[in-house]
Structure formats: C-alpha cells, structure tokens
Design a protein around this motif. Structure first.
Motif, short mmCIF file in Angstrom:
data_model
loop_
_atom_site.label_atom_id
_atom_site.label_comp_id
_atom_site.label_asym_id
_atom_site.label_seq_id
_atom_site.Cartn_x
_atom_site.Cartn_y
_atom_site.Cartn_z
N CYS A 1 -11.38 -19.65 -20.02
CA CYS A 1 -10.96 -20.79 -19.21
C CYS A 1 -9.86 -20.38 -18.21
O CYS A 1 -9.86 -20.83 -17.06
N GLU A 2 -8.95 -19.55 -18.65
CA GLU A 2 -7.87 -19.11 -17.77
C GLU A 2 -8.42 -18.27 -16.62
O GLU A 2 -8.01 -18.44 -15.46
N PHE B 1 -14.06 -27.71 -17.02
CA PHE B 1 -13.99 -28.99 -17.74
C PHE B 1 -14.29 -28.72 -19.21
O PHE B 1 -15.37 -28.24 -19.55
N SER B 2 -13.34 -29.04 -20.07
CA SER B 2 -13.51 -28.83 -21.51
C SER B 2 -13.65 -30.19 -22.20
O SER B 2 -12.68 -30.94 -22.34
N ASP B 3 -14.87 -30.50 -22.59
CA ASP B 3 -15.15 -31.76 -23.29
C ASP B 3 -14.82 -31.56 -24.77
O ASP B 3 -15.53 -30.86 -25.48
N LEU C 1 -3.65 -25.07 -21.40
CA LEU C 1 -3.80 -24.52 -20.05
C LEU C 1 -3.47 -25.56 -18.99
O LEU C 1 -2.96 -25.22 -17.92
N VAL C 2 -3.76 -26.82 -19.29
CA VAL C 2 -3.36 -27.90 -18.38
C VAL C 2 -1.84 -27.90 -18.22
O VAL C 2 -1.31 -28.04 -17.12
N ASP D 1 -6.37 -25.03 -13.33
CA ASP D 1 -7.41 -25.97 -12.91
C ASP D 1 -8.38 -26.21 -14.06
O ASP D 1 -9.55 -25.82 -14.02
N VAL D 2 -7.88 -26.84 -15.09
CA VAL D 2 -8.64 -27.18 -16.29
C VAL D 2 -8.48 -28.67 -16.54
O VAL D 2 -7.38 -29.22 -16.42
#
Length: 373
Positions: free
Chosen positions: A192-193, A202-204, A222-223, A228-229
């Motif tokens: 993700c990074e 986008f992490s559901d 990370l947010v 940009d997550v």
C-alpha cells in the motif's frame, strides 16, 4: 420448505434447549436467557445465510437509542452527526476531518469509484466485493481484473506490475469477500505504501473486527502518515446494523473533502443515534465476536466431517469448495428453507456461507449433511 417455525425445527433436529446441538459438537457457554437478551426475534424461515449479516443485531441499547431519538426524525441529520464523527475519529486515532460518514460502506465504495476512477482504470482481483468496480464501470471507468492466486489470495505482485499512468485506484478487500482470507501482514503495508505513490489505494476493511491474527495492521496507519490511502469501515457486520445503513471512510483531509462533497444519500438521524450507541455497547460487540467464532467453528467441524475443503476465514462467513455448481446448490438449499451465498465467478463450485444464530447454523449443518449424504 416454505416456512420454518421454532417448534417444528427443534422437533426436526431434536434440540431441547436451542444450545446443546446433537451431532454438531457445539455447546454454547451462554444460557438461553443470555441468548434471548441479544436475539429477541423468533426463529423462522427462510434462514438467511447468504448476505454476511449479524442476526443478533441491533442490540437492545441501539434499539433504545433509536426509539429515544425518534422525535428527531423531522430534523435533517447534518446538524446531529458531529458527535458520531468525533466518536469515530477517536476510535480510529485521527482528526475529525479525516472521517467521511456514508449510508453504509456501499455508498462510500461507489462514491470513491466515480470520484477517483474517472478517466482511467481501477485494478483489483476477482472474485472480490464488486460494488466499487461495477458502479465505476457504469460511468466509463476501465476495470483491470487480476485473478486470485491458486491459494485464493490477492495477487499483490501482479497488481503492482499492472499499475501505470492510467491507474487511478487500486482496490483491496481485506479480509476479502468472498474468501475471508487475509493479506500477509508483512506484505500489505509495504504494498500500500509503495503503490499509493502512483495511485490511490482503497482498503475495504468491512470485516476487520473479525480478524484473529494478533496485532494485524489496519491501513489507517498509512492514512495517519498522509499517504494516498482510503480505508472503509461499516456498522453492518459486527454491530448488526446492515438494515440501518451506516459506514465511514478514513482518508487524509484533501481526499476526504472530495469524497464528502460527493456523498449522495448521507446518513439519517436513526443511523447516527444507532452508531453512537453501538460504539459504546462493548458487551454486544464481544458477544457478536464470540458467536461468530463459535458458528464458524461449528461449520468447519461439519465441513471436515464431509471432507469439503475451505478457506481460512477472518470474516463472518466460510468459503468452502462445494464441488457442485453453485446455482444448483442454491436451489437445493432454497427448497430446504435456507438461503446461501450467490455465485462468485470464476469459482462457480465454491459456496460462501454466512454465520447465523446457533439454531440457524445447526439447521444448515444438518441440511449440508443430508445434501452430501
């Protein structure tokens, strides 16, 4: 079977208390009175085990909160959602401007897809939860599908290879729906990074509450670092509020503002009050987790007896290899009064079964044995 009553079903499977389930190996630690406290509805059919709902909700505290605030139904919700936003922000450890309230995470997925996917592509694996991609495709976004690995995992390496200047979004469902599988903790953060430097990730995390792996990381971390997550959560699962429609997204302020401006349905007064009460009802939360784990263990015991392979689940459902066409299996179970999961191409001989109440799972297990006998 067009209808099921509690009395007729108990007679069918030979259960006198609703807790001691002959032939299933299941024995609850809770008394009948405690079960009734959290599940006052009568047992009746058809038994719904196809939508990953929590049949024990809403809790009594949530119901009381909605009833108490019913007079506010004449008011618009925007003047009342501040307290809920604050509670969620404190829970997630972020400032309030990072929170976007939505009418169920479905709205958040759709809004995100058309907001950031326009003019490019979204990359994800299949099968997964399709709402974002299906909706974005209606608005002209290209969808770049990557197959799951042979072990039914998200193929993060292949996704990363496919990211180009046309990629606007990468969608992860973690734990994944319909498999229930979890991305490796030591890989998902790095992925993700890295990818978020090229496209929004986008992490559901709709099923995050059911994860059994200790200290498993949420991408909210990370947010907090300004990546940009975007992370989505829902009140539909562990809190048992699927019919109330309440969810939220967590993103850095610039992304959150764009999403907030494009929210269509928004929340409502009853959902706001339900959410506030649910976040404070630790007793029901613990109960829901316990009953979900017990139901999964009971389903797995039956699958093992029948030698039906299944995926390790960190959600409130089990995905097992039925070895039969899911459309036909659906019809077989419907005829017996049970609704099971829909098709998830290309895995058309796999079945997703949601956890239910003690009685519902006992009926499913007995029916499964009958079908495969």
């Amino acid at each position: 079977m067009t209808g099921i009553t509690r009395r007729s079903w108990l007679k069918k499977v030979g259960i006198s208390t609703g807790l001691s389930l002959a032939g299933t190996g299941f024995l609850s630690d809770l008394s009948a009175e405690e079960i009734k406290k959290f599940n006052p509805r009568p047992f009746e059919g058809p038994v719904r085990l196809g939508s990953n709902e929590n049949p024990y909700g809403p809790s009594q505290k949530v119901r009381q909160a909605m009833q108490t605030h019913f007079d506010l139904g004449c008011r618009y919700p925007y003047a009342y959602n501040g307290d809920l936003t604050k509670m969620i922000a404190e829970k997630e450890g972020v400032p309030e401007d990072h929170i976007v309230l939505v009418a169920g995470s479905t709205e958040g997925l759709k809004v995100t897809g058309i907001t950031f996917g326009e003019g490019g592509e979204i990359i994800s694996c299949a099968p997964t939860f399709l709402t974002m991609m299906d909706y974005a495709a209606l608005w002209g976004t290209d969808i770049n599908w990557v197959p799951l690995t042979k072990d039914l995992d998200f193929d993060l390496d292949e996704i990363e290879k496919r990211v180009t200047y046309e990629t606007r979004l990468v969608f992860l469902c973690n734990p994944n729906n319909p498999t229930g599988k979890l991305l490796p903790a030591d890989r998902v953060r790095d992925f993700c990074e890295t990818v978020s430097k090229k496209a929004i990730v986008f992490s559901d995390e709709a099923y995050y509450d059911f994860i059994t792996e200790p200290n498993y990381p949420s991408m909210v971390e990370l947010v907090k670092e300004g990546k940009d997550v975007i992370v989505s959560r829902t009140f539909s699962k562990v809190y048992g509020l699927a019919g109330i429609r309440l969810g939220y997204m967590i993103a850095r302020p610039a992304l959150a503002e764009k999403l907030r401006d494009r929210v269509v349905a928004s929340t409502n007064i009853m959902a706001i009050e339900a959410g506030k009460a649910a976040l404070q009802d630790q007793e029901f939360y613990d109960f829901a987790i316990q009953k979900t784990n017990e139901a999964k263990a009971d389903i797995i015991a039956t699958l093992k007896d029948l030698k039906l392979p299944y995926a390790t689940s960190h959600a409130n459902f089990i995905f097992f290899h039925s070895g039969r066409d899911i459309v036909e299996l659906n019809k077989t179970f419907r005829d017996k009064g049970i609704i099971i999961g829909r098709p998830f191409p290309p895995l058309n001989d796999w079945c997703r079964i949601s956890t239910g109440t003690t009685e519902e799972i006992a009926l499913f297990n007995q029916t499964l044995r009958e079908v495969y006998s």
